[in-house]
Design a protein around this motif. Structure first.
Motif, short mmCIF file in Angstrom:
data_model
loop_
_atom_site.label_atom_id
_atom_site.label_comp_id
_atom_site.label_asym_id
_atom_site.label_seq_id
_atom_site.Cartn_x
_atom_site.Cartn_y
_atom_site.Cartn_z
N ARG A 155 46.26 57.19 35.79
CA ARG A 155 45.80 56.19 36.75
C ARG A 155 44.88 55.22 36.04
NH1 ARG A 155 43.58 60.16 41.02
NH2 ARG A 155 45.43 61.39 41.34
N PRO A 156 44.95 53.93 36.40
CA PRO A 156 44.08 52.98 35.72
C PRO A 156 42.62 53.26 36.05
CG PRO A 156 45.25 51.92 37.53
CD PRO A 156 45.80 53.31 37.40
N ALA A 157 41.77 53.17 35.06
CA ALA A 157 40.34 53.33 35.30
C ALA A 157 39.85 52.09 36.03
CB ALA A 157 39.63 53.47 33.96
N ALA A 158 38.80 52.24 36.80
CA ALA A 158 38.23 51.08 37.48
C ALA A 158 37.81 50.05 36.43
CB ALA A 158 37.03 51.52 38.31
N MET A 159 37.96 48.79 36.79
CA MET A 159 37.61 47.74 35.83
C MET A 159 36.11 47.69 35.64
SD MET A 159 40.17 44.62 36.61
CE MET A 159 39.61 43.82 35.13
N ALA A 160 35.71 47.51 34.42
CA ALA A 160 34.30 47.37 34.13
C ALA A 160 33.79 46.05 34.70
CB ALA A 160 34.08 47.41 32.62
N GLU A 161 32.53 46.02 35.07
CA GLU A 161 31.91 44.80 35.60
C GLU A 161 32.06 43.66 34.61
OE1 GLU A 161 30.25 42.71 38.55
OE2 GLU A 161 30.57 44.88 38.67
N GLY A 162 32.49 42.50 35.09
CA GLY A 162 32.61 41.34 34.23
C GLY A 162 33.88 41.29 33.40
N GLU A 163 34.73 42.31 33.50
CA GLU A 163 35.97 42.32 32.73
C GLU A 163 36.95 41.32 33.33
OE1 GLU A 163 39.14 45.63 31.06
OE2 GLU A 163 37.35 46.29 32.12
N LEU A 164 37.64 40.58 32.48
CA LEU A 164 38.57 39.56 32.94
C LEU A 164 40.01 39.97 32.68
CD1 LEU A 164 36.73 36.38 31.58
CD2 LEU A 164 36.67 37.29 33.90
N LEU A 165 40.91 39.51 33.56
CA LEU A 165 42.34 39.72 33.35
C LEU A 165 42.87 38.58 32.50
CD1 LEU A 165 43.57 40.66 36.94
CD2 LEU A 165 43.25 42.17 35.00
N LYS A 166 43.84 38.88 31.67
CA LYS A 166 44.47 37.86 30.83
C LYS A 166 45.88 37.62 31.36
CE LYS A 166 41.92 39.00 26.61
NZ LYS A 166 41.06 40.07 27.07
N LEU A 167 46.11 36.39 31.82
CA LEU A 167 47.41 36.00 32.37
C LEU A 167 48.06 35.04 31.39
CD1 LEU A 167 46.29 35.23 36.05
CD2 LEU A 167 46.94 37.44 35.05
N ARG A 168 49.30 35.33 31.00
CA ARG A 168 49.99 34.48 30.04
C ARG A 168 51.11 33.70 30.74
NH1 ARG A 168 53.89 36.59 27.03
NH2 ARG A 168 52.75 38.54 26.79
N SER A 169 51.03 32.37 30.64
CA SER A 169 52.04 31.50 31.26
C SER A 169 53.35 31.58 30.48
CB SER A 169 51.54 30.05 31.28
OG SER A 169 51.61 29.49 29.98
N SER A 170 54.38 30.97 31.03
CA SER A 170 55.70 30.98 30.36
C SER A 170 55.65 30.23 29.04
CB SER A 170 56.75 30.34 31.27
OG SER A 170 56.43 28.97 31.48
N LEU A 214 53.60 36.09 32.73
CA LEU A 214 54.13 35.46 33.93
C LEU A 214 55.22 34.47 33.49
CD1 LEU A 214 50.70 34.88 35.70
CD2 LEU A 214 52.35 36.73 36.12
N PRO A 215 56.39 35.00 33.14
CA PRO A 215 57.44 34.18 32.53
C PRO A 215 58.01 33.09 33.44
CG PRO A 215 58.29 36.35 33.07
CD PRO A 215 56.81 36.40 33.30
N ASN A 216 57.74 33.17 34.73
CA ASN A 216 58.30 32.17 35.65
C ASN A 216 57.32 31.06 36.00
OD1 ASN A 216 60.32 34.03 35.61
ND2 ASN A 216 60.38 34.40 37.80
N VAL A 217 56.12 31.05 35.37
CA VAL A 217 55.10 30.08 35.76
C VAL A 217 54.62 29.29 34.53
CG1 VAL A 217 52.93 29.73 37.01
CG2 VAL A 217 54.36 31.72 37.55
N LYS A 218 54.84 27.98 34.57
CA LYS A 218 54.40 27.11 33.48
C LYS A 218 52.87 27.00 33.47
CE LYS A 218 58.41 24.05 33.64
NZ LYS A 218 58.82 22.72 34.11
N THR A 219 52.34 26.60 32.32
CA THR A 219 50.89 26.49 32.13
C THR A 219 50.22 25.61 33.19
OG1 THR A 219 51.10 26.89 29.76
CG2 THR A 219 49.10 25.77 30.49
N ALA A 220 50.74 24.39 33.38
CA ALA A 220 50.10 23.45 34.31
C ALA A 220 50.10 23.98 35.74
CB ALA A 220 50.81 22.10 34.26
N ILE A 221 51.18 24.64 36.12
CA ILE A 221 51.29 25.18 37.48
C ILE A 221 50.38 26.40 37.64
CG2 ILE A 221 52.87 26.23 39.17
CD1 ILE A 221 53.22 23.15 38.71
N LEU A 222 50.33 27.28 36.63
CA LEU A 222 49.43 28.43 36.69
C LEU A 222 47.99 27.96 36.82
CD1 LEU A 222 48.99 31.47 36.68
CD2 LEU A 222 49.10 31.42 34.17
#
Length: 187
Positions: free
Chosen positions: A21-36, A69-77
């Motif tokens: 199971r995923p551990a709870a996210m640490a305070e201040g931790e950021l998600l990294k989203l990669r555009s297409s 996120l292969p279906n979402v271009k940078t500008a749209i994301l």
């Protein structure tokens, strides 16, 4: 009294009960989203998880790695994330349907949301596709309401012109479709 069943002690080296199971996210931790297009956005989880798709990915496998996120271009994301940041902790009002006006503000849409979707048609359609793919219902509702407001009260010819749609019906086919759907012109 009731007796509690005791768990057998964990063997040395055995995984803990919550392994996998995923551990709870640490305070201040950021998600990294990669555009297409390969650009990476570092985003607060509360913003990114307005997307049901991203929330499910984080719930399933944690947040240590980039989320592609292969279906979402940078500008749209970038635009979608602006929308999510604006509405974090401030969910938009439900948009009443059918629209009572072509002016979204008169339909209960905020000024900010109305100006957010006052954009080029191509960008608007890309935002619809992104909102659908990312599963952000309030953004999908907003972008679709904008398109509905562009269509409301227009003739088929005006709609074709607005969206660059070529009429490929023969005059006979068009007459037949109009006859079959005459009932809806009275609504």
């Amino acid at each position: 009294g009731r007796r509690r069943r005791r768990r057998p002690p964990r063997a040395p080296g055995a995984p803990a009960a919550n392994a996998g199971r995923p551990a709870a996210m640490a305070e201040g931790e950021l998600l990294k989203l990669r555009s297409s297009q390969g650009e990476v956005f570092e985003v607060e989880p509360s913003v990114a998880c307005m997307s049901t798709l991203i929330k499910n990915m984080v719930d399933d496998s944690g947040c240590d790695e980039e989320i592609p996120l292969p279906n979402v271009k940078t500008a749209i994301l970038s635009k979608v994330l602006d929308y999510c940041r604006h509405h974090k902790g401030n969910p938009p009002e439900e948009i009443a349907k059918p629209l009572k006006s072509t002016n979204l503000v008169e339909c209960g849409v905020s000024e900010w949301d109305t100006s957010f979707v006052n954009t080029e048609q191509e960008e608007l359609f890309e935002m619809i596709l992104a909102a659908n793919y990312l599963d952000i219902k309030c953004l999908l509702d907003l972008t679709c309401a904008k398109v509905a407001s562009m269509i409301k009260g227009k003739t088929p010819e005006e709609i074709r012109k607005q969206f660059n749609i070529i009429n490929d019906f023969t005059p006979e086919e068009e007459a037949q479709v109009r006859e079959e759907n005459r009932w809806c012109e009275d609504i």
